[in-house]
Design a protein around this motif. Sequence first.
Motif, PDB file in Angstrom:
ATOM      1  N   TRP A  53      67.960 112.535 106.885  1.00 11.86           N
ATOM      2  CA  TRP A  53      69.135 112.611 107.750  1.00 11.86           C
ATOM      3  C   TRP A  53      68.755 113.049 109.163  1.00 11.86           C
ATOM      4  O   TRP A  53      69.210 112.469 110.172  1.00 11.86           O
ATOM      5  CB  TRP A  53      70.151 113.596 107.166  1.00 11.86           C
ATOM      6  N   GLU A  54      67.948 114.071 109.262  1.00 13.58           N
ATOM      7  CA  GLU A  54      67.567 114.558 110.575  1.00 13.58           C
ATOM      8  C   GLU A  54      66.699 113.555 111.322  1.00 13.58           C
ATOM      9  O   GLU A  54      66.818 113.398 112.546  1.00 13.58           O
ATOM     10  CB  GLU A  54      66.853 115.903 110.436  1.00 13.58           C
ATOM     11  N   ALA A  55      65.820 112.843 110.586  1.00 12.49           N
ATOM     12  CA  ALA A  55      65.015 111.808 111.236  1.00 12.49           C
ATOM     13  C   ALA A  55      65.897 110.684 111.750  1.00 12.49           C
ATOM     14  O   ALA A  55      65.661 110.134 112.850  1.00 12.49           O
ATOM     15  CB  ALA A  55      63.985 111.269 110.240  1.00 12.49           C
ATOM     16  N   TYR A  56      66.911 110.343 111.006  1.00 17.80           N
ATOM     17  CA  TYR A  56      67.835 109.293 111.434  1.00 17.80           C
ATOM     18  C   TYR A  56      68.573 109.723 112.704  1.00 17.80           C
ATOM     19  O   TYR A  56      68.704 108.963 113.691  1.00 17.80           O
ATOM     20  CB  TYR A  56      68.819 109.024 110.297  1.00 17.80           C
ATOM     21  N   ARG A  57      69.056 110.973 112.770  1.00 20.55           N
ATOM     22  CA  ARG A  57      69.767 111.449 113.960  1.00 20.55           C
ATOM     23  C   ARG A  57      68.848 111.502 115.179  1.00 20.55           C
ATOM     24  O   ARG A  57      69.238 111.133 116.296  1.00 20.55           O
ATOM     25  CB  ARG A  57      70.362 112.832 113.684  1.00 20.55           C
ATOM     26  N   GLU A  58      67.606 111.924 114.946  1.00 23.29           N
ATOM     27  CA  GLU A  58      66.660 111.975 116.054  1.00 23.29           C
ATOM     28  C   GLU A  58      66.360 110.578 116.588  1.00 23.29           C
ATOM     29  O   GLU A  58      66.205 110.376 117.806  1.00 23.29           O
ATOM     30  CB  GLU A  58      65.372 112.659 115.605  1.00 23.29           C
ATOM     31  N   PHE A  59      66.276 109.603 115.669  1.00 22.36           N
ATOM     32  CA  PHE A  59      66.041 108.221 116.097  1.00 22.36           C
ATOM     33  C   PHE A  59      67.192 107.726 116.969  1.00 22.36           C
ATOM     34  O   PHE A  59      66.973 107.141 118.054  1.00 22.36           O
ATOM     35  CB  PHE A  59      65.878 107.339 114.859  1.00 22.36           C
ATOM     36  N   SER A  61      67.879  97.179 115.009  1.00 21.41           N
ATOM     37  CA  SER A  61      68.671  96.864 113.816  1.00 21.41           C
ATOM     38  C   SER A  61      67.813  96.938 112.561  1.00 21.41           C
ATOM     39  O   SER A  61      68.248  97.431 111.515  1.00 21.41           O
ATOM     40  CB  SER A  61      69.283  95.471 113.974  1.00 21.41           C
ATOM     41  N   LYS A  62      66.573  96.476 112.674  1.00 20.05           N
ATOM     42  CA  LYS A  62      65.656  96.552 111.538  1.00 20.05           C
ATOM     43  C   LYS A  62      65.393  98.006 111.158  1.00 20.05           C
ATOM     44  O   LYS A  62      65.391  98.368 109.965  1.00 20.05           O
ATOM     45  CB  LYS A  62      64.350  95.853 111.898  1.00 20.05           C
ATOM     46  N   ALA A  63      65.185  98.866 112.177  1.00 23.73           N
ATOM     47  CA  ALA A  63      64.921 100.275 111.888  1.00 23.73           C
ATOM     48  C   ALA A  63      66.139 100.941 111.265  1.00 23.73           C
ATOM     49  O   ALA A  63      66.012 101.765 110.346  1.00 23.73           O
ATOM     50  CB  ALA A  63      64.504 101.000 113.171  1.00 23.73           C
ATOM     51  N   ARG A  64      67.333 100.613 111.822  1.00 18.79           N
ATOM     52  CA  ARG A  64      68.539 101.210 111.243  1.00 18.79           C
ATOM     53  C   ARG A  64      68.727 100.791 109.785  1.00 18.79           C
ATOM     54  O   ARG A  64      69.117 101.599 108.939  1.00 18.79           O
ATOM     55  CB  ARG A  64      69.751 100.798 112.075  1.00 18.79           C
ATOM     56  N   LYS A 109      79.394 104.327 122.710  1.00 18.29           N
ATOM     57  CA  LYS A 109      79.169 103.736 121.384  1.00 18.29           C
ATOM     58  C   LYS A 109      78.025 104.446 120.660  1.00 18.29           C
ATOM     59  O   LYS A 109      78.101 104.703 119.444  1.00 18.29           O
ATOM     60  CB  LYS A 109      78.851 102.250 121.541  1.00 18.29           C
ATOM     61  N   GLN A 110      76.971 104.792 121.396  1.00 20.34           N
ATOM     62  CA  GLN A 110      75.841 105.480 120.782  1.00 20.34           C
ATOM     63  C   GLN A 110      76.222 106.897 120.386  1.00 20.34           C
ATOM     64  O   GLN A 110      75.793 107.399 119.341  1.00 20.34           O
ATOM     65  CB  GLN A 110      74.654 105.504 121.745  1.00 20.34           C
ATOM     66  N   ILE A 111      77.064 107.567 121.219  1.00 22.83           N
ATOM     67  CA  ILE A 111      77.533 108.913 120.856  1.00 22.83           C
ATOM     68  C   ILE A 111      78.347 108.872 119.568  1.00 22.83           C
ATOM     69  O   ILE A 111      78.200 109.732 118.681  1.00 22.83           O
ATOM     70  CB  ILE A 111      78.360 109.512 122.024  1.00 22.83           C
ATOM     71  N   GLN A 112      79.174 107.876 119.430  1.00 21.97           N
ATOM     72  CA  GLN A 112      79.980 107.761 118.216  1.00 21.97           C
ATOM     73  C   GLN A 112      79.095 107.496 116.997  1.00 21.97           C
ATOM     74  O   GLN A 112      79.373 107.996 115.906  1.00 21.97           O
ATOM     75  CB  GLN A 112      81.011 106.633 118.393  1.00 21.97           C
ATOM     76  N   ARG A 113      78.003 106.753 117.199  1.00 20.04           N
ATOM     77  CA  ARG A 113      77.088 106.493 116.077  1.00 20.04           C
ATOM     78  C   ARG A 113      76.419 107.788 115.630  1.00 20.04           C
ATOM     79  O   ARG A 113      76.281 108.051 114.427  1.00 20.04           O
ATOM     80  CB  ARG A 113      76.059 105.446 116.502  1.00 20.04           C
ATOM     81  N   PHE A 126      76.303 112.661 111.824  1.00 22.08           N
ATOM     82  CA  PHE A 126      76.587 114.073 111.574  1.00 22.08           C
ATOM     83  C   PHE A 126      77.685 114.243 110.521  1.00 22.08           C
ATOM     84  O   PHE A 126      77.559 115.054 109.591  1.00 22.08           O
ATOM     85  CB  PHE A 126      77.007 114.757 112.881  1.00 22.08           C
ATOM     86  N   HIS A 127      78.760 113.497 110.670  1.00 23.68           N
ATOM     87  CA  HIS A 127      79.876 113.623 109.726  1.00 23.68           C
ATOM     88  C   HIS A 127      79.444 113.248 108.298  1.00 23.68           C
ATOM     89  O   HIS A 127      79.834 113.916 107.321  1.00 23.68           O
ATOM     90  CB  HIS A 127      81.027 112.735 110.185  1.00 23.68           C
ATOM     91  N   ARG A 128      78.681 112.194 108.179  1.00 22.86           N
ATOM     92  CA  ARG A 128      78.202 111.779 106.854  1.00 22.86           C
ATOM     93  C   ARG A 128      77.304 112.853 106.237  1.00 22.86           C
ATOM     94  O   ARG A 128      77.401 113.143 105.037  1.00 22.86           O
ATOM     95  CB  ARG A 128      77.442 110.457 106.959  1.00 22.86           C
ATOM     96  N   GLN A 129      76.432 113.429 107.034  1.00 24.30           N
ATOM     97  CA  GLN A 129      75.520 114.444 106.510  1.00 24.30           C
ATOM     98  C   GLN A 129      76.277 115.696 106.093  1.00 24.30           C
ATOM     99  O   GLN A 129      75.960 116.308 105.064  1.00 24.30           O
ATOM    100  CB  GLN A 129      74.461 114.795 107.564  1.00 24.30           C
TER     101      GLN A 129
END
Length: 852
Positions: A204-210, A180-183, A228-232, A237-240
């Motif tokens: 954005w790409e670093a966030y998706r890789e994380f 949660s802290k990293a997010r 749930k993780q797939i939806q996250r 992706f949608h936001r980017q």
Amino acid sequence: MEEILSLEGETNSIPPNSEQHQETIVNGNPPMPGTAQNPTSPGSDEPDSECDSGSDSDSEDEAEQNLQLQTLEAELSSNPCNYEAHVQYIRLLRKMGAIEKLRLAREAMSELFPLTPTMWQDWARDEASIGTGPEAVHAIEKLYQRGVLDYLSVSLWCEYLSFVLKSEEMVRDCSSTDISKARNLFECALTAAGLHVAEGIKIWEAYREFEQTIFQTIDPSEIQAKEKQIQRIRTIFHRQLSVPLVNMRSTLQAYSAWEMEQRNDLAVESSDLDGVPSHIASAYQRALEGYNARVHLEEQILRQDMSESEKLQQYMIYLEFERSSGDPARVQVLYERAIADFPISSDLWLDYTRYLDKTFKGANIVREVYCRATKNCPWVGELWVRYLLCLERGNASEKELASVFGKSLQCTFSTVDEYLDLFLTRVDGLRRRLLFTAEVEDVLNYSLIRETFQNASDYLLEHLKNMDGLVHLHGYWARLELSLGTDLVAARGVWESLLRICGSMLEAWQGYIAMEIELGHINEARSLYKRCYSKRFPGTGSEDICRSWLRFERQFGTLEDFDHAVQKVTPRLEELQLFRLQQESKSIVKRENPLKKDAREKRKPGSDIIKEQSPAKRQKDAAMYGKDKAQDSNLVGPNKVKEINAKVEKENSRIEQMKDAMTGKTKVYKDQCTAFISNINLKANCEDLRNFFSDVGGVHDIRILHDKFTGKSRGLAYVDFSDDAHLAVAVAKNKQMLLGKRLSIARSNPRKSRKDLSGHDSQMEHVDAANQIDATGGSALNASAETSKEASRAPQSASRRRGNVNIDITGKNTFAVPRNVKPLGWSANKPETEGDEKPKSNDEFRKMFIRK
């Protein structure tokens, strides 16, 4: 994931905990304390002499570094605001490996100036290379947090994220708290730089890789957690895809491939939007259009072949485009990009803060921007003023406001008005909080306002002396002494202290008087008028204060008070009017004389000398002027022409007399065609006499005799006429009445009196000293005919005392000099002239003065 976190480029950073980084710190620069000094390897074949020479060289370098270090420390001690000295000092300490001093130097500089992203990266890497453990990690995170607030830097954000992900073991172990802290940290990075068109894709790409890394650690049996993780990940992706960024088509392909992995019917190599949900497709299309609209602007600000001014201009064009689009977040990110490239552009900071004030009002983000703005451009007073206002809107504490105000006074501004505006802003804030804030802090009281005013007066007095700003400051102070301090004595003291220094300012007296009138203290206001009406103020201030006193007495005083004011003011106004006329005459002389001087200076040697206008030319011009005048008379009528000619003649005479008076010229009157008038009403002036002889005509000049001490009329006058015919008609008006008195008119004939007294026919001249101007503004000057009259009586008295011995009176102060005294310039070889007499002895000269 590590590769994605290092997308900013391998040349900009080295992972802070890697062995390569530690070797860089130790070997690339002089080592830290306790490290090896690169000794020669035991198996080396180099001779010992070379080792000794290397040691000597190192000693010399160390001595030079110590000397340079002492010089920089002395410079920073005397001038802490020397930015370049701070940079050199930190660079030298880092080179020498003095860690403790280096930390203190960096902290000292960060208090005064914002550090560049590179300096923050170096600081964090140095600390990471020598510190381990939770405390060291927490300290390094604090450094990154401070660094990303100074300037927008995607590379610094990526390094910050990389350090957190590598140092937190709980993140790798999928601890919910640390994840949660990293997010939250990734969301902060997206807020700060996710809209960066050119580099935001890295975050954005670093966030998706994380998030994908976390997905891989989830147990396959936990289907709900996986969904749930797939939806996250899908949401990221949608936001980017809805943000205008570079390489948007490759992002779409990556999304299609990822969805394919999740067993969705999307083509991996598809170049269109087939199969993409409609709302994602429309958002992507809008983002792509936005990117295409900005790609040209991005190319302009990223060009390397343009000057700094041209680049800044391109930023302003880009900012105007973003403001027109109406997205404050995008505008703010672009401002941050511009600030990172032009950190000391005061116009850019002013424009940025003005936009934030209008858009976000007193939000914390605006406060932080103002803090950075004043650190980058501390010499701009407007930034400090608006910073104080921003803090007040955000309901900041008195401690914070006082701290910011104190820092502002330590800066150097270009104009004194900026200091004045700063003091007034501080007082405004204190006044508003005392009057309109429901909960007043214990430290807030009127003494703070009084102290601020006193400091402002002491600080600005030398720079604002006799200026309106100082009067405004003291007027504001006096009003608050009455309204908040309820101290009339203190309010009067404020004005009195100002008058002691700026007593020649009309505005200061007017402000003081206005306060007393507003309070109903009429007697005190009257006493102020009595103190200042005789002072000399610039411009028409002296006349204004006199007339103001008269208006004051009409409105508030008794008849006796009004009469007293008139008695005091009238002579003063006459004196001022006389002074104005003298100044006008001086200006006339100055306007005429320089022209003649310039004409003489323009003559070149050998050129023809420009002669004055010949008499024939003057006669021709006079004839032409008379012809034009006659033509005008046919148009306007004879009476009107006569009136205009009289006014012109009168004005010309007045100007000539004023010019003679100011230049010290003595005008000579021969009285060849002059009437001597006596028994004149003492109130009569030149205009009255001119009107009296209007039916006679031909009046050339009028000279009323005045007492040389009191300046009042003596009832005597000389009137010059153009010819004997007019004079004869004027004498015929003898015994006629003027202003209630019967005039005595006779022809002035100084020839007769001189001939009778001196024995030869010499013309007696009347001399007008022209040293006084009639108080009514008329053309007559105070003639020194009294002098001529005394001169006519002097020979008679002398003849009686000398036994009718004729004595020539020549020169000045020579009548009382014995004849046997040799005058200056006398020569014994000077030939005797006919009529010279033998010099008298002292006894003979003494007998001349004894009455018989």
